[in-house]
Design a protein around this motif. Structure first.
Motif, PDB file in Angstrom:
ATOM      1  N   GLN A 170       0.858  -1.350  -0.047  1.00 16.94           N
ATOM      2  CA  GLN A 170       0.063   0.043  -0.076  1.00 16.94           C
ATOM      3  C   GLN A 170       0.762   1.209   0.042  1.00 16.94           C
ATOM      4  O   GLN A 170       1.898   1.221   0.457  1.00 16.94           O
ATOM      5  N   LEU A 171       0.257   2.404  -0.459  1.00 13.30           N
ATOM      6  CA  LEU A 171       0.968   3.476  -0.499  1.00 13.30           C
ATOM      7  C   LEU A 171      -0.032   4.726   0.146  1.00 13.30           C
ATOM      8  O   LEU A 171      -1.060   4.608  -0.253  1.00 13.30           O
ATOM      9  N   PRO A 172       0.598   5.693   0.515  1.00 10.47           N
ATOM     10  CA  PRO A 172      -0.247   6.760   0.816  1.00 10.47           C
ATOM     11  C   PRO A 172      -0.720   7.569  -0.450  1.00 10.47           C
ATOM     12  O   PRO A 172       0.096   8.627  -0.437  1.00 10.47           O
ATOM     13  N   TRP A 173      -1.484   7.377  -1.018  1.00 12.25           N
ATOM     14  CA  TRP A 173      -1.870   7.872  -2.459  1.00 12.25           C
ATOM     15  C   TRP A 173      -2.143   9.396  -2.492  1.00 12.25           C
ATOM     16  O   TRP A 173      -1.897  10.092  -3.080  1.00 12.25           O
ATOM     17  N   GLU A 174      -2.883   9.573  -1.224  1.00 11.05           N
ATOM     18  CA  GLU A 174      -3.237  11.136  -0.911  1.00 11.05           C
ATOM     19  C   GLU A 174      -1.750  12.094  -0.745  1.00 11.05           C
ATOM     20  O   GLU A 174      -1.826  13.091  -1.303  1.00 11.05           O
ATOM     21  N   ALA A 175      -0.994  11.367  -0.275  1.00 13.51           N
ATOM     22  CA  ALA A 175       0.439  12.164   0.189  1.00 13.51           C
ATOM     23  C   ALA A 175       1.251  12.187  -1.291  1.00 13.51           C
ATOM     24  O   ALA A 175       1.522  13.148  -1.739  1.00 13.51           O
ATOM     25  N   LEU A 176       0.970  11.303  -1.953  1.00 15.64           N
ATOM     26  CA  LEU A 176       1.707  11.298  -3.214  1.00 15.64           C
ATOM     27  C   LEU A 176       1.070  12.079  -4.407  1.00 15.64           C
ATOM     28  O   LEU A 176       1.609  12.714  -5.245  1.00 15.64           O
ATOM     29  N   GLY A 177      -0.156  12.310  -4.278  1.00 13.24           N
ATOM     30  CA  GLY A 177      -0.899  13.216  -5.019  1.00 13.24           C
ATOM     31  C   GLY A 177      -0.571  14.685  -4.907  1.00 13.24           C
ATOM     32  O   GLY A 177      -1.075  15.736  -5.608  1.00 13.24           O
ATOM     33  N   ARG A 178      -0.049  14.998  -3.596  1.00 14.23           N
ATOM     34  CA  ARG A 178       0.540  16.425  -3.436  1.00 14.23           C
ATOM     35  C   ARG A 178       1.917  16.635  -3.927  1.00 14.23           C
ATOM     36  O   ARG A 178       2.431  17.835  -3.829  1.00 14.23           O
ATOM     37  N   LEU A 179       2.542  15.706  -4.713  1.00 15.27           N
ATOM     38  CA  LEU A 179       3.888  16.016  -5.279  1.00 15.27           C
ATOM     39  C   LEU A 179       3.581  16.852  -6.565  1.00 15.27           C
ATOM     40  O   LEU A 179       3.813  16.097  -7.663  1.00 15.27           O
ATOM     41  N   GLY A 180       3.347  17.993  -6.638  1.00 13.12           N
ATOM     42  CA  GLY A 180       3.005  18.675  -7.517  1.00 13.12           C
ATOM     43  C   GLY A 180       4.359  18.964  -8.656  1.00 13.12           C
ATOM     44  O   GLY A 180       4.081  19.091 -10.098  1.00 13.12           O
ATOM     45  N   ASN A 181       5.398  18.915  -8.336  1.00 12.62           N
ATOM     46  CA  ASN A 181       6.665  19.256  -9.104  1.00 12.62           C
ATOM     47  C   ASN A 181       7.293  17.820  -9.617  1.00 12.62           C
ATOM     48  O   ASN A 181       8.553  17.874 -10.236  1.00 12.62           O
ATOM     49  N   VAL A 182       6.727  16.637  -9.344  1.00  8.59           N
ATOM     50  CA  VAL A 182       7.676  15.324  -9.602  1.00  8.59           C
ATOM     51  C   VAL A 182       7.563  15.359 -11.101  1.00  8.59           C
ATOM     52  O   VAL A 182       6.496  15.318 -11.487  1.00  8.59           O
ATOM     53  N   ASN A 183       8.559  14.766 -11.489  1.00  9.49           N
ATOM     54  CA  ASN A 183       8.840  14.321 -12.961  1.00  9.49           C
ATOM     55  C   ASN A 183       8.694  12.838 -13.160  1.00  9.49           C
ATOM     56  O   ASN A 183       8.337  12.353 -14.243  1.00  9.49           O
ATOM     57  N   THR A 184       9.561  12.300 -12.350  1.00 13.13           N
ATOM     58  CA  THR A 184       9.652  10.753 -12.288  1.00 13.13           C
ATOM     59  C   THR A 184       9.169  10.202 -11.217  1.00 13.13           C
ATOM     60  O   THR A 184       9.659  10.448  -9.950  1.00 13.13           O
ATOM     61  N   LEU A 185       8.619   8.805 -11.220  1.00 10.84           N
ATOM     62  CA  LEU A 185       7.856   8.498 -10.112  1.00 10.84           C
ATOM     63  C   LEU A 185       8.159   6.906 -10.207  1.00 10.84           C
ATOM     64  O   LEU A 185       7.559   6.229 -11.206  1.00 10.84           O
ATOM     65  N   GLY A 186       8.911   6.400  -9.662  1.00 10.25           N
ATOM     66  CA  GLY A 186       9.457   4.615  -9.825  1.00 10.25           C
ATOM     67  C   GLY A 186       8.584   3.976  -8.697  1.00 10.25           C
ATOM     68  O   GLY A 186       8.928   4.091  -7.462  1.00 10.25           O
ATOM     69  N   LEU A 187       7.859   3.125  -8.998  1.00 12.11           N
ATOM     70  CA  LEU A 187       6.968   2.091  -8.305  1.00 12.11           C
ATOM     71  C   LEU A 187       7.082   0.825  -8.550  1.00 12.11           C
ATOM     72  O   LEU A 187       6.413  -0.087  -8.246  1.00 12.11           O
ATOM     73  N   ASP A 188       7.763   0.627  -9.586  1.00 13.08           N
ATOM     74  CA  ASP A 188       8.149  -0.758  -9.921  1.00 13.08           C
ATOM     75  C   ASP A 188       8.837  -1.869  -8.959  1.00 13.08           C
ATOM     76  O   ASP A 188       9.226  -1.379  -8.149  1.00 13.08           O
ATOM     77  N   HIS A 189       8.351  -3.001  -9.373  1.00 19.70           N
ATOM     78  CA  HIS A 189       9.012  -4.298  -8.538  1.00 19.70           C
ATOM     79  C   HIS A 189       8.581  -3.914  -6.971  1.00 19.70           C
ATOM     80  O   HIS A 189       9.325  -4.039  -6.149  1.00 19.70           O
ATOM     81  N   ASN A 190       7.202  -3.624  -7.053  1.00 19.26           N
ATOM     82  CA  ASN A 190       6.717  -3.879  -5.384  1.00 19.26           C
ATOM     83  C   ASN A 190       5.481  -5.079  -5.386  1.00 19.26           C
ATOM     84  O   ASN A 190       5.304  -5.675  -6.259  1.00 19.26           O
ATOM     85  N   LEU A 192       2.086  -4.007  -5.050  1.00 21.73           N
ATOM     86  CA  LEU A 192       0.918  -3.281  -5.426  1.00 21.73           C
ATOM     87  C   LEU A 192      -0.098  -3.948  -6.275  1.00 21.73           C
ATOM     88  O   LEU A 192      -0.062  -4.542  -7.094  1.00 21.73           O
ATOM     89  N   ALA A 193      -1.291  -4.012  -5.416  1.00 24.30           N
ATOM     90  CA  ALA A 193      -2.349  -4.710  -6.051  1.00 24.30           C
ATOM     91  C   ALA A 193      -3.550  -3.954  -6.669  1.00 24.30           C
ATOM     92  O   ALA A 193      -4.343  -4.356  -7.536  1.00 24.30           O
ATOM     93  N   SER A 194      -3.523  -2.763  -6.426  1.00 24.39           N
ATOM     94  CA  SER A 194      -4.471  -1.784  -6.912  1.00 24.39           C
ATOM     95  C   SER A 194      -3.919  -0.251  -6.774  1.00 24.39           C
ATOM     96  O   SER A 194      -2.987  -0.024  -6.063  1.00 24.39           O
ATOM     97  N   VAL A 195      -4.498   0.401  -7.756  1.00 23.47           N
ATOM     98  CA  VAL A 195      -4.435   1.897  -7.661  1.00 23.47           C
ATOM     99  C   VAL A 195      -5.558   2.661  -7.732  1.00 23.47           C
ATOM    100  O   VAL A 195      -6.411   2.479  -8.617  1.00 23.47           O
ATOM    101  N   PRO A 196      -5.840   3.453  -6.880  1.00 19.05           N
ATOM    102  CA  PRO A 196      -7.304   4.193  -6.798  1.00 19.05           C
ATOM    103  C   PRO A 196      -7.338   5.066  -7.955  1.00 19.05           C
ATOM    104  O   PRO A 196      -6.165   5.563  -8.424  1.00 19.05           O
ATOM    105  N   ALA A 197      -8.638   5.236  -8.505  1.00 20.92           N
ATOM    106  CA  ALA A 197      -8.855   6.101  -9.565  1.00 20.92           C
ATOM    107  C   ALA A 197      -8.524   7.642  -9.085  1.00 20.92           C
ATOM    108  O   ALA A 197      -8.716   7.972  -8.037  1.00 20.92           O
ATOM    109  N   GLY A 198      -7.709   8.415 -10.094  1.00 17.43           N
ATOM    110  CA  GLY A 198      -7.331   9.815  -9.565  1.00 17.43           C
ATOM    111  C   GLY A 198      -6.268   9.792  -8.916  1.00 17.43           C
ATOM    112  O   GLY A 198      -5.951  11.103  -8.361  1.00 17.43           O
TER     113      GLY A 198
END
Length: 626
Positions: A170-190, A192-198
């Motif tokens: 699981q990830l704090p998706w709400e906290a990740l959604g506040r990274l307004g300047n992020v260019n690269t996001l690497g979540l591979d090889h974990n 994760l079973a689902s990603v919430p919409a939006g």
């Protein structure tokens, strides 16, 4: 003597005329290389065999490299007062613990490398103070939890976040959604079973999103994806395009992934894991018309229930479809029910009323919905008056009297069967289950000629004892099917669906033909035949009894023989015993009439001849005295 006062006057002026000396810097740690002659200052200690952060660091350093060592922890004092540090590398150590506030003084830090360590979690205070951080590399750790506030101080400045090769479910998706300047996001090889919409809708500067090798079965279409041109591979992509990598996931190729199939891409290695008809096929080779969904079908619901007020009640609803339907409940008053102080809604479709009230009675509606449609079912709940209070000292065991309105009596067999007949869902006339025995049943349905382009029929069924749904695919020219391997003495809910090609859209669709409920007969137990465990135990007991009896008989025979022969005196024999011959030794001078001496045999002289006289024992002959 006149020169001495002149020298004394010039001595205080000498220090003032000399140039100022530079401040001395801290010594370079052992096995490290330090660049202190020019700015920016740097301390380089890669592969130096360090067990901890050196305490003699130059606090003015702008670059500190401590990679490929054996540092196990970062303490609060290790990096204190290093306010000018811009780059910190702690890669490939054995760090398990980072103290809260360990980076609090690094307010100018822009790049932090913590990859290749043994971190299992990241709390809210461990990255506190990194207000100018742009690159955070946390890959190749053992992270299983990331706190919601762990990235709060660097949320507005972070441009590169790498969380790959960890154990994140699981990830704090709400906290990740506040990274307004992020260019690269690497979540591979974990994991994760689902990603919430939006989840990525506010990441307007996102240029690369890597979700390779997780457990994702579907990827919801995000508003960000609809605003930017998407490519599955980075080569040849324009600067404004979003590169999305999602290979190595067990994708469920249904209508929810049609948007992903329409991406502009080069060849990639993605493949479908399900449904069975598409399992193992190359993702980009599956046509858009094959990404289909099945509308939900309610397969099981609770029969009408009657409970007294103040008691709990559980209403159950099971539905199948592709994708898996989401079940919701609507009260008799038309309100959508959820988790509250009086009710709990479970993901498996069960609604539990913790405490019922007289106004809760009525028809509850179960709504099963997915991307292909929805299905409804009604469940009736009757809430009666509360039961009478039970007296604590009451010991009466008298049966209830006839006509007593408060007496609770068990229903008769006739009323019970009538109630079951009333509460069972009506069987569709189009689907019939005949000739059902203990482990098999024959399913029949009429010809579906009004539905053009039928490809096949699908039978879905499950028993009331579990929620495992069984599928059977039947050829289009079949009108019956024999179900085998059923469990005896169970009730089954069965539905038949027609799979056809929709002429308007050209897509594969399904239409319910009908549903039915049937029960298998209980298994018959043969009479008079003991079970194998019982028979084996009996044989063991019988064999043990025979052995014990044999030992007792043997001991008894030994005792009898001892009693018979043990009472006799030694050396005495019975009168009837046989007489044996006894020989006595004489010297030739004893006896009443000694026999004439025999001629002396030839032999050496000096030897005496001894004569033995033998007679039966017990005669009246007695030896003569001297």
């Amino acid at each position: 003597m006149a020169i001495l006062p002149l020298l004394l006057c010039l001595l205080p002026l000498a220090p003032a005329s000399s140039p100022p000396q530079p401040a001395t810097s801290s010594p370079c740690p052992r096995r490290c290389r330090c660049q202190t002659q020019s700015l920016p200052l740097s301390v380089l200690c890669p592969g130096a065999g360090l067990l901890f952060v050196p305490p003699s660091l130059d606090r003015r350093a702008a670059e500190l490299r401590l990679a490929d060592n054996f540092i196990a922890a970062v303490r609060r004092r290790d990096l204190a007062n290093m306010t000018g540090l811009l780059h910190l590398s702690l890669s490939r150590n054995t760090i398990r613990h980072v103290a809260a506030g360990a980076f609090a003084d690094l307010r100018a830090l822009r790049a932090l490398h913590l990859d290749g360590n043994r971190l299992t979690s990241l709390g809210e205070g461990q990255l506190r103070g990194l207000v100018n951080l742009r690159h955070l590399i946390l890959s190749n750790n053992q992270l299983a939890a990331l706190a919601a506030g762990a990235l709060d101080d660097c949320a507005e400045t972070l441009e590169d976040l790498d969380l790959s090769y960890n154990n994140l479910e699981q990830l704090p998706w709400e906290a990740l959604g506040r990274l307004g300047n992020v260019n690269t996001l690497g979540l591979d090889h974990n994991l994760l079973a689902s990603v919430p919409a939006g989840a990525f809708s506010r990441l307007h500067k996102l240029a690369r999103l890597d979700m390779t090798s997780n457990r994702l079965t579907t990827i919801p279409p995000d508003p960000l994806f609809s605003r930017l041109p998407l490519l599955a591979r980075p080569r040849g992509s324009p600067a404004s395009a979003l590169v999305l990598a999602f290979g190595g996931n067990p994708l469920h190729c249904n209508c929810e992934l049609v948007w992903l199939r329409r991406l502009a891409r080069e060849d990639d290695l993605e493949a479908c894991a399900s449904p069975p008809a598409l399992g193992g096929r190359y993702f980009w080779a599956v046509g858009e018309e094959e990404f289909v969904c099945e509308p939900p079908v309610v397969t099981h619901r609770s029969p009408p229930q009657a409970v007294p007020a103040g008691r709990p009640a559980a209403l159950r609803c099971r539905a199948v479809g592709d994708p898996e339907p989401r079940v919701r409940w609507v009260s008799p008053q038309g309100r959508l029910l959820g988790n509250s102080s009086r009710a709990r809604a479970f993901p498996n479709g069960t609604l539990e009323l913790l405490v019922t009230e007289p106004g809760d009675g009525g028809i509850f509606t179960c709504i099963a919905a997915n991307a292909a449609g929805e299905a409804t079912a009604a469940v009736e709940l009757t809430v009666g008056p509360p039961p009478p209070p039970q007296l604590a000292n009451s010991t009466s065991c008298d049966p209830p009297r006839d006509g007593d309105p408060d007496a609770l009596t068990p229903p008769s067999a006739a009323s019970a069967s009538a109630k079951v007949a009333d509460t069972a869902p009506p069987t569709d006339r189009g689907v019939q289950v005949t000739e059902h025995g203990a482990t098999a049943a024959l399913v029949q349905w009429p010809d579906q000629r009004p539905i053009p382009g039928i490809r096949m029929y699908q039978i879905q069924y499950n028993s009331s004892a579990d929620d495992i749904l069984v599928y059977r695919m039947i050829p289009a020219d079949s009108r019956s099917f024999l179900l085998t391997d059923l469990a005896s003495g169970r009730t089954y809910d069965l539905c038949v669906l027609a799979v056809y090609e929709d002429g308007a859209t050209g897509l594969t669709a399904t239409r319910p033909v009908g549903c039915a409920r049937f029960s298998t007969e209980p298994a018959l137990q043969p009479c008079g035949v003991p079970h194998a465990p019982f028979l084996g135990g009996t044989m063991i007991i019988a064999l043990g009894g025979v052995i014990v009896a044999s030992v007792l008989v043997f001991i008894f025979v030994l005792l009898m023989r001892y009693k018979v022969h043990g009472g006799q005196l030694p050396g005495k024999a019975k009168a009837s015993a046989p007489v044996s011959s006894v020989c006595s030794q004489t010297n030739g001078a004893l006896g009443p009439a000694p026999a004439p001496p025999a001629p002396e045999p030839a032999g050496p002289r000096g030897h005496t001849v001894v004569q033995l006289d033998c007679e039966p024992w017990g005669s009246s002959h007695e030896p003569a005295g001297p």
